[in-house]
Design an enzyme around this catalytic site. Structure first.
Site, PDB file in Angstrom:
ATOM      1  N   CYS A 127      13.560  40.541  34.338  1.00 50.79           N
ATOM      2  CA  CYS A 127      13.919  40.114  35.698  1.00 50.79           C
ATOM      3  C   CYS A 127      15.293  40.627  36.150  1.00 50.79           C
ATOM      4  CB  CYS A 127      13.860  38.600  35.805  1.00 50.79           C
ATOM      5  SG  CYS A 127      12.228  37.980  35.453  1.00 50.79           S
ATOM      6  N   HIS A 269      18.044  36.398  41.835  1.00 58.77           N
ATOM      7  CA  HIS A 269      16.679  36.562  41.331  1.00 58.77           C
ATOM      8  C   HIS A 269      15.935  35.244  41.563  1.00 58.77           C
ATOM      9  CE1 HIS A 269      13.266  36.743  38.802  1.00 58.77           C
ATOM     10  NE2 HIS A 269      13.782  36.024  37.826  1.00 58.77           N
ATOM     11  N   ASN A 299       7.972  33.839  41.508  1.00 63.10           N
ATOM     12  CA  ASN A 299       8.886  34.670  40.715  1.00 63.10           C
ATOM     13  C   ASN A 299       8.210  36.019  40.455  1.00 63.10           C
ATOM     14  OD1 ASN A 299      10.238  35.949  38.588  1.00 63.10           O
ATOM     15  ND2 ASN A 299      10.874  34.013  37.651  1.00 63.10           N
TER      16      ASN A 299
HETATM   17  N1  ACO Z   1       2.057  21.106  35.728  1.00 62.15           N
HETATM   18  C1  ACO Z   1       2.174  19.897  35.201  1.00 62.15           C
HETATM   19  N2  ACO Z   1       2.877  19.652  34.081  1.00 62.15           N
HETATM   20  C2  ACO Z   1       3.448  20.692  33.488  1.00 62.15           C
HETATM   21  C3  ACO Z   1       3.360  22.003  33.987  1.00 62.15           C
HETATM   22  C4  ACO Z   1       2.619  22.191  35.168  1.00 62.15           C
HETATM   23  N3  ACO Z   1       2.471  23.395  35.735  1.00 62.15           N
HETATM   24  N4  ACO Z   1       4.057  22.827  33.181  1.00 62.15           N
HETATM   25  C5  ACO Z   1       4.566  22.063  32.192  1.00 62.15           C
HETATM   26  N5  ACO Z   1       4.191  20.776  32.386  1.00 62.15           N
HETATM   27  C6  ACO Z   1       4.502  19.608  31.578  1.00 62.15           C
HETATM   28  C7  ACO Z   1       4.801  19.958  30.148  1.00 62.15           C
HETATM   29  O1  ACO Z   1       3.624  20.088  29.385  1.00 62.15           O
HETATM   30  C8  ACO Z   1       5.615  18.752  29.701  1.00 62.15           C
HETATM   31  O2  ACO Z   1       4.743  17.712  29.404  1.00 62.15           O
HETATM   32  P1  ACO Z   1       5.089  16.721  28.186  1.00 62.15           P
HETATM   33  O3  ACO Z   1       6.370  16.055  28.555  1.00 62.15           O
HETATM   34  O4  ACO Z   1       3.910  15.805  28.154  1.00 62.15           O
HETATM   35  O5  ACO Z   1       5.213  17.590  26.978  1.00 62.15           O
HETATM   36  C9  ACO Z   1       6.361  18.368  30.976  1.00 62.15           C
HETATM   37  O6  ACO Z   1       5.670  18.998  32.071  1.00 62.15           O
HETATM   38  C10 ACO Z   1       7.778  18.832  30.973  1.00 62.15           C
HETATM   39  O7  ACO Z   1       7.781  20.184  30.487  1.00 62.15           O
HETATM   40  P2  ACO Z   1       9.074  21.023  30.475  1.00 62.15           P
HETATM   41  O8  ACO Z   1       8.790  22.443  30.066  1.00 62.15           O
HETATM   42  O9  ACO Z   1      10.141  20.302  29.738  1.00 62.15           O
HETATM   43  O10 ACO Z   1       9.317  20.943  32.046  1.00 62.15           O
HETATM   44  P3  ACO Z   1      10.534  21.324  32.863  1.00 62.15           P
HETATM   45  O11 ACO Z   1      10.952  20.234  33.744  1.00 62.15           O
HETATM   46  O12 ACO Z   1      11.568  21.991  32.029  1.00 62.15           O
HETATM   47  O13 ACO Z   1       9.866  22.448  33.800  1.00 62.15           O
HETATM   48  C11 ACO Z   1       9.701  24.808  33.907  1.00 62.15           C
HETATM   49  C12 ACO Z   1       9.192  23.551  33.230  1.00 62.15           C
HETATM   50  C13 ACO Z   1       9.337  24.759  35.386  1.00 62.15           C
HETATM   51  C14 ACO Z   1       9.052  26.008  33.247  1.00 62.15           C
HETATM   52  C15 ACO Z   1      11.229  24.791  33.722  1.00 62.15           C
HETATM   53  O14 ACO Z   1      11.555  24.670  32.365  1.00 62.15           O
HETATM   54  C16 ACO Z   1      11.836  26.001  34.272  1.00 62.15           C
HETATM   55  O15 ACO Z   1      11.875  26.174  35.478  1.00 62.15           O
HETATM   56  N6  ACO Z   1      12.377  26.878  33.412  1.00 62.15           N
HETATM   57  C17 ACO Z   1      12.898  28.117  33.828  1.00 62.15           C
HETATM   58  C18 ACO Z   1      11.760  29.039  33.912  1.00 62.15           C
HETATM   59  C19 ACO Z   1      12.055  30.154  34.824  1.00 62.15           C
HETATM   60  O16 ACO Z   1      12.460  30.000  35.946  1.00 62.15           O
HETATM   61  N7  ACO Z   1      11.853  31.283  34.280  1.00 62.15           N
HETATM   62  C20 ACO Z   1      12.089  32.416  35.004  1.00 62.15           C
HETATM   63  C21 ACO Z   1      13.451  32.927  34.693  1.00 62.15           C
HETATM   64  S1  ACO Z   1      13.395  34.184  33.585  1.00 62.15           S
HETATM   65  C22 ACO Z   1      12.454  35.309  34.298  1.00 62.15           C
HETATM   66  O17 ACO Z   1      12.376  35.343  35.491  1.00 62.15           O
HETATM   67  C23 ACO Z   1      11.710  36.208  33.384  1.00 62.15           C
END
Ligand code: ACO
Length: 354
Positions: A127, A269, A299
């Protein structure tokens, strides 16, 4: 590392008349729109979860048979049309999802754009690819190897994401953006300021496609554990992205001699709306100065920043003369930031850049 400081006694930098200056921009997204409701129909998720955790409402996916080069050609065409001159001396393609492991996709894009035998190659920084590409293109211009470069960033991210993995399938999408760069002066509109770049390969496993490269070779067998798919340690990435984008932005501002008050627009980004908000807050940049299209396009990996620039210029959210801070973070890990003053490019031929 900071690329592109002005040349000074004892320090290499851009010669006075060979700064990279943006003189064309274009964006493209494939026609198929996928809404949160479409994803809810096949994944254990909800519109509310996706909107509140990521800020995304819809995105564009490539259809079967469409590859990264198809998106790159469309964005490249639009950037060349918007530039004062459609000839370039080199093509740099930033992508995470090349059409094939071998050869690079850049030469095929250059050929399809009718650019003859110009040098063309890929840059791989996930990215952060657009900013690494900007430094690479700037280097070609500064060295005198090229007077004009077409830099395209394109990703068909949905071709590597596991459609059944709700933690990545709701975030990543497909698109392309491109700029034309020419040799010019540091004080011209469009001039790219110093570019700060960094990496941390010790954290490479936070964002990875484990199989299919030389470490885990492709075989006739399907890889175990979904290792052919993109995998991401979401929470750790969230923290790293905020820290690295904030820190590199501060370094790029210092290298350019800008104060925070000088920034008219922040073009980060488009990783996740909550990451963008956290970066803006840490930098003390109010939300009105932040450009964003993540709600509509998700994204789009390396394509994210140039697609955002193209769409914002088209909508009028980004205007000539405005001072822009760019920052990105991606797999590798990689990160970077840069400053630029937006040029007057006239009407934008980006009818498909929704
Ligand atoms: N729908 C519903 N629930 C979900 C989903 C979904 N799409 N995805 C994950 N969950 C659940 C998980 O299973 C977890 O459940 P659990 O507590 O029963 O285990 C719960 O939601 C919380 O999961 P986390 O991964 O801790 O959720 P978080 O609040 O951190 O959100 C996310 C997940 C959106 C991926 C977040 O971590 C995030 O935004 N991270 C950055 C990712 C990103 O932006 N990457 C791009 C940058 S790098 C690049 O661009 C290559």
């Amino acid at each position: 590392m900071t690329v592109g400081l002005p040349e000074a006694a004892g320090r290499p930098g851009y010669p006075a008349d060979r700064h990279p200056v943006i003189c064309g921009v274009g964006g493209y997204v494939p026609p198929d729109v996928v809404t949160n409701a479409d994803l809810v129909a096949r994944l254990d998720t909800s519109d509310e979860w996706i909107r509140t955790r990521t800020g995304i409402a819809a995105r564009h996916f490539v259809g079967p048979g469409t590859a990264t080069s198809d998106l790159a050609v469309e964005a490249g065409l639009r950037a060349l049309k918007s530039a004062d001159d459609s000839q370039v001396d080199a093509v740099v393609l930033a992508t995470t999802t090349p059409d094939h492991p071998c050869p690079a996709t850049g030469p095929s894009v250059a050929a399809r754009l009718g650019l003859g035998g110009v040098p063309a190659f890929d840059v791989s920084a996930v990215c952060t690819g657009f900013l690494y590409g900007l430094a690479t293109a700037g280097g070609l211009i500064a060295s005198g190897a090229a007077a004009r470069v077409l830099l395209i960033a394109a990703d068909a991210f949905t071709t590597i994401v596991n459609p059944g993995d709700r933690s990545t399938a709701v975030i990543f999408a497909d698109g392309a953006g491109a700029v034309v760069l020419r040799a010019g002066r540091a004080d011209e509109p469009g001039a790219v300021g110093p570019i700060v770049l960094g990496s941390d390969g010790d954290q490479r496993e936070m964002i990875t496609v484990p199989a299919g490269g030389s470490r885990t070779r492709s075989t006739d067998e399907q890889p175990a554990h979904g290792d052919q798919y993109f995998q991401m340690a979401g929470r750790a990435i969230f923290r790293q992205a905020v820290e690295r984008m904030t820190e590199s932005s501060q370094q790029a501002l210092a290298a350019a001699g800008w104060q925070l008050a000088d920034v008219d627009r922040l073009a980060s980004h488009q990783a996740n709306a909550r990451i963008l908000a956290a970066v803006a807050e840490r930098l003390d940049i109010d939300p009105e100065r932040q450009l964003s299209n993540i709600e509509r396009v998700g994204n789009t990996g390396a394509a994210s920043i140039p697609l955002l620039l193209a769409q914002s210029a088209e909508s009028g959210d980004l205007r000539p003369g405005q001072r822009v801070l760019l920052t990105a973070f991606g797999g590798g890990l990689t990160w970077g930031a840069a400053t630029l003053t937006w040029p007057d490019l006239g009407p934008h031929p980006t009818p498909d850049a929704r």
